[in-house]
Scaffold this motif. Structure first.
Motif, short mmCIF file in Angstrom:
data_model
loop_
_atom_site.label_atom_id
_atom_site.label_comp_id
_atom_site.label_asym_id
_atom_site.label_seq_id
_atom_site.Cartn_x
_atom_site.Cartn_y
_atom_site.Cartn_z
N ARG A 27 -6.34 23.69 14.87
CA ARG A 27 -4.93 23.32 14.97
C ARG A 27 -4.28 22.92 13.65
N GLN A 28 -5.06 22.87 12.58
CA GLN A 28 -4.54 22.47 11.26
C GLN A 28 -3.81 21.13 11.30
N ILE A 29 -4.30 20.18 12.11
CA ILE A 29 -3.60 18.89 12.12
C ILE A 29 -4.13 17.99 11.01
N SER A 30 -3.36 16.93 10.72
CA SER A 30 -3.78 15.94 9.73
C SER A 30 -4.48 14.80 10.45
N TYR A 31 -5.38 14.15 9.72
CA TYR A 31 -6.02 12.96 10.27
C TYR A 31 -5.92 11.80 9.28
N VAL A 32 -5.74 10.61 9.82
CA VAL A 32 -6.11 9.41 9.07
C VAL A 32 -7.29 8.84 9.85
N ILE A 33 -8.46 8.79 9.23
CA ILE A 33 -9.63 8.28 9.94
C ILE A 33 -10.08 6.99 9.27
N ILE A 34 -10.13 5.95 10.08
CA ILE A 34 -10.50 4.64 9.58
C ILE A 34 -11.91 4.35 10.03
N SER A 35 -12.76 3.93 9.12
CA SER A 35 -14.12 3.63 9.54
C SER A 35 -14.79 2.74 8.50
N HIS A 36 -15.77 1.96 8.98
CA HIS A 36 -16.58 1.27 8.00
C HIS A 36 -17.85 2.09 7.75
N ASP A 37 -17.97 3.24 8.45
CA ASP A 37 -19.15 4.09 8.29
C ASP A 37 -18.88 5.13 7.21
N LEU A 38 -19.42 4.88 6.04
CA LEU A 38 -19.14 5.75 4.90
C LEU A 38 -19.70 7.15 5.09
N VAL A 81 0.84 -1.20 0.00
CA VAL A 81 0.00 0.00 0.00
C VAL A 81 0.87 1.24 0.00
N SER A 82 0.57 2.17 -0.89
CA SER A 82 1.23 3.47 -0.90
C SER A 82 0.17 4.54 -0.69
N LEU A 83 0.46 5.46 0.25
CA LEU A 83 -0.55 6.45 0.61
C LEU A 83 0.18 7.65 1.21
N THR A 84 -0.24 8.84 0.81
CA THR A 84 0.37 10.05 1.37
C THR A 84 -0.70 10.88 2.05
N VAL A 85 -0.34 11.38 3.24
CA VAL A 85 -1.25 12.28 3.97
C VAL A 85 -0.59 13.65 3.99
N GLY A 86 -1.28 14.64 3.47
CA GLY A 86 -0.74 15.99 3.44
C GLY A 86 -0.92 16.70 4.76
N ARG A 87 -0.20 17.80 4.96
CA ARG A 87 -0.35 18.61 6.16
C ARG A 87 -1.75 19.21 6.21
N GLY A 88 -2.44 19.00 7.31
CA GLY A 88 -3.78 19.56 7.47
C GLY A 88 -4.85 18.80 6.72
N GLU A 89 -4.45 17.68 6.13
CA GLU A 89 -5.41 16.92 5.32
C GLU A 89 -6.03 15.77 6.12
N THR A 90 -7.26 15.39 5.75
CA THR A 90 -7.88 14.21 6.34
C THR A 90 -8.02 13.13 5.27
N VAL A 91 -7.38 11.99 5.54
CA VAL A 91 -7.54 10.86 4.64
C VAL A 91 -8.44 9.84 5.32
N GLY A 92 -9.49 9.43 4.63
CA GLY A 92 -10.39 8.42 5.17
C GLY A 92 -10.07 7.06 4.57
N LEU A 93 -9.97 6.05 5.43
CA LEU A 93 -9.72 4.67 4.96
C LEU A 93 -10.98 3.86 5.21
#
Lengths: 343, 327
Positions: A200-211, A30-42
């Motif tokens: 706070r302009q933080i980044s998130y990786v949020i994992i959920s099965h709830d679309l 798996v290749s995945l990039t999370v940017g500054r202040g970005e939210t990536v949902g898995l």
């Protein structure tokens, strides 16, 4: 967007000890990039490797292959004390707050622990800092001498988030942060996560099965199936017009209330169970459950490739030619809008 | 009316007074409908469902009346209730692994329901168990019948549990959070299966859940419970289109995340539901209610009729209280 966390070709293989030694590839490149202040949902079903990927990103477990780069620095080979400065900047929130907080520690002890672990001596400033953290997550006036079992699930999730924020991280990885909560509390926690990001302009990786939750909070969505990403792109593109037949089935399985009340609406029901990573099919991993599958799908694994318009990454032999129209239809039908074309 | 519940109260014995968990709730379930009880943890929804099957905890005290097909069920002898369970009232739970015996093949457990009720025995019971597994769309049912619960997938276990609940031919099925722990794709399969079985077997279903999406899909009528009381009850379309109780409205908002502007704050209600023993005075919802006024803090709102629904609220959403008549 400036990259903050980059996963590059990550593989994680577990060795099954029972039933004859067998290797199970939970994450298969798996290749995945999370940017500054970005939210990536898995998103993905049980067993797709999304939680394993989160633990790899946090370096709670070691990848079998691949590289993890944090803020320009390769941290793949960093261990123990060398990881501490990085850990301080990446924090985790889990599904079950009661299980992730030590139930024999008071709230004050739980919230001072991050400072102790990282050797930060606040002295007299510690108590005001703990108050500030609690009030930031909407828990002002909390009795900090109480123990976790004396709080509700929603309150504990706020405390877990306060703990994650204590060291002012650049990124929080949250694994199903709202799944164990009652519906009226889920919305509160979604609001809190959005509020924190705006402040706070933080980044998130949020994992959920709830679309629904992912579609609301994420800037970008990656859909996982059997250890690989099969579609990835801006949230609006993935939610509004999914291309991969699996993404389409996931979205179709959980439509809006309006669509569900509409007697005309019909979902795509995937037959069979979520797949078992110990038994990966040949060719496209999704082909045994795919209604479009044909010979090429059974024989050749489709690579994750950029779409021609550059709008997304997709791993399907038949996309977008044979899938895009249906994707648009699902995107609309899911919102209870009149169908533009037939499925 | 297949089921009539009147003034049902369930409490737990404590020194210094009983702790009320369900407080004088009344509702009717009509034959052939899907009646959904929705509520959060501690709302009393599962206790209510379990008490219909006579399965409330032994430490609880119940009063009121539960009439099933004109027969009173409350405080009946256990032996009598056991005869009814399975035969007339089927039950399925959230956790199939917890409700199947791990050391007994799946088919035998399903056939046992027939044997226990004296409906079939031996090879005939075994054959009907395989037929039932087929009816719940389990592929290769003869093989699955000989498997142990841990040898089949979660989705299959859920189906096996449904088969067990239905094999003795009950007319009422009580399903307590049957889809909560499932992946969306499996949840979708389960909802379709229940709808098909309801048609084929003329089942009345009482579904207990906190998932508004599930409610939207299957409910004919809805009972919204909050902290042991009825908040709102009535036709599902009416309640979902124009929720009148502020709590129902809040649940709807939470369930409509997909329709909100992405990344914007949702219209969430504050606070948490009160736990057992800490129910407030007046309307139980008042500490979290955006519309609460003085009367809500002191007086319990009676259940009143408002159009197609009945609700317990002094100041319903978007309506003039003067228009309301006593139910």
């Amino acid at each position: 967007m400036e990259p903050l966390l980059t996963l590059d070709g990550i593989v994680k293989t577990f060795t099954q000890k029972r039933g004859g030694k067998r290797d199970v590839q939970a994450v298969a490149g798996v290749s995945l990039t999370v940017g500054r202040g970005e939210t990536v949902g898995l998103v993905g079903e049980s067993g797709c490797g999304k939680s394993t990927l989160a633990r790899l990103a946090l370096k709670l477990i070691e990848p079998t292959a691949g590289r993890i780069v944090f803020d320009g620095e390769d941290i793949t080979a960093r261990h123990g004390r060398a990881m501490l400065p990085v850990r301080r900047r990446m924090q985790a929130v889990f599904q079950d707050p009661l299980a992730s907080l030590n139930s024999r520690m008071t709230i004050a002890e739980i919230l001072r622990e991050p400072f102790d672990t990282h050797g930060i001596k606040l002295g007299a400033a510690l108590q005001p800092r703990i108050r500030e953290l609690l009030s930031f997550v909407g828990m002002e006036n909390t009795d900090t001498t109480k123990l976790p079992p004396q709080f509700s699930g929603g309150q504990l999730q706020r405390i877990a988030i306060a703990r994650a924020l204590a060291l002012e991280p650049d990124i929080i990885v949250a694994d199903e942060p709202t799944s164990a909560l009652d519906p009226s509390i889920q919305a509160q926690i979604v609001n809190l996560l959005l509020f924190i990001q705006r402040q706070r302009q933080i980044s998130y990786v949020i994992i959920s099965h709830d679309l629904d939750v992912i579609g609301h909070v994420a800037d970008r969505i990656a859909v996982m199936y059997l250890g690989t990403i099969i579609e990835q792109g801006p949230a609006a593109a993935i939610m509004g017009s999914p291309w991969h037949p699996y993404t389409q089935a996931l979205l179709s399985a959980a439509p809006t209330l309006a669509a569900r009340r509409n007697p005309e609406w019909k979902r795509i029901v995937l037959t069979g169970d979520p797949p078992n990573p110990a038994n990966v099919p040949t060719g496209c991993r999704f082909h045994p459950r795919c209604h479009l599958a044909r010979d090429v799908c059974r024989q050749v694994e489709p690579p994750l490739r950029p779409s021609e318009d550059g709008g997304r990454l997709i791993a399907c032999h038949l996309a977008p030619e044979e899938t895009a129209e249906k994707g648009r239809w699902i995107g609309q039908a899911r919102l209870g809008m009149p169908a533009a074309a037939t499925a | 009316m297949i089921l009539s519940v009147r003034d049902l109260s369930i409490g737990f014995r404590r020194i210094g007074g009983d702790l009320p968990a369900v407080d004088k709730i009344s509702f009717d379930v009509r034959e052939g409908e899907t009646f959904v009880i929705i509520g959060e943890s501690g709302s009393g929804k599962s206790l209510t469902g379990m008490s219909i099957a006579g399965l409330q905890p032994a430490t609880s005290v119940t009063s009121g009346s539960i009439r099933f097909k004109e027969r009173e069920l409350l405080n009946r002898p256990d032996a009598e209730l056991r005869r009814m369970r399975g035969r007339e009232i089927g039950l399925i739970y959230q956790d199939p692994l917890g409700s199947l015996n791990p050391v007994w093949p799946v088919g035998d457990q399903i056939a046992e329901a027939l044997r226990a009720h004296g409906l079939a025995s031996g090879a005939a019971a075994a054959r009907r168990a395989v037929e039932m597994l087929d009816r719940v769309r389990i592929p290769d049912p003869a093989r699955v019948a000989t498997a142990y619960p841990h040898e089949i997938s979660g989705g299959m276990r859920q189906r096996a549990m449904i088969a067990m609940a239905l094999i003795a031919g009950p007319s009422l099925l009580i399903a307590d959070e049957p889809t909560t722990a499932l992946d969306v794709t499996i949840k979708a399969q389960m909802l379709e299966l229940l709808a098909e079985l309801q048609r084929e077997m003329a089942l009345t279903i009482i579904l207990i859940t906190h998932d508004m999406g599930v409610v939207a899909e299957v409910a004919d009528r809805i009972l919204v419970m909050y902290a042991g009381r009825v908040a709102e009850i009535g036709d599902a379309d009416a309640i979902m289109r124009t929720p009148s109780h502020p709590y129902t409205a809040a649940l709807m908002t939470s369930a409509m995340i997909s329709e909100a502007e992405p990344k914007q704050q949702l219209n969430a209600i504050v606070g948490v539901a009160p736990g057992l023993g800490s129910f407030p005075d007046g309307c139980h919802f008042h500490p979290r209610c955006p519309l609460a006024q003085d009367d809500c803090r002191s007086f319990v709102p009676p259940l009143r009729r408002l159009g197609d629904v009945a609700l317990a609220c002094h100041h319903p959403v978007g309506s003039d209280t003067a228009l309301m008549a006593e139910a």
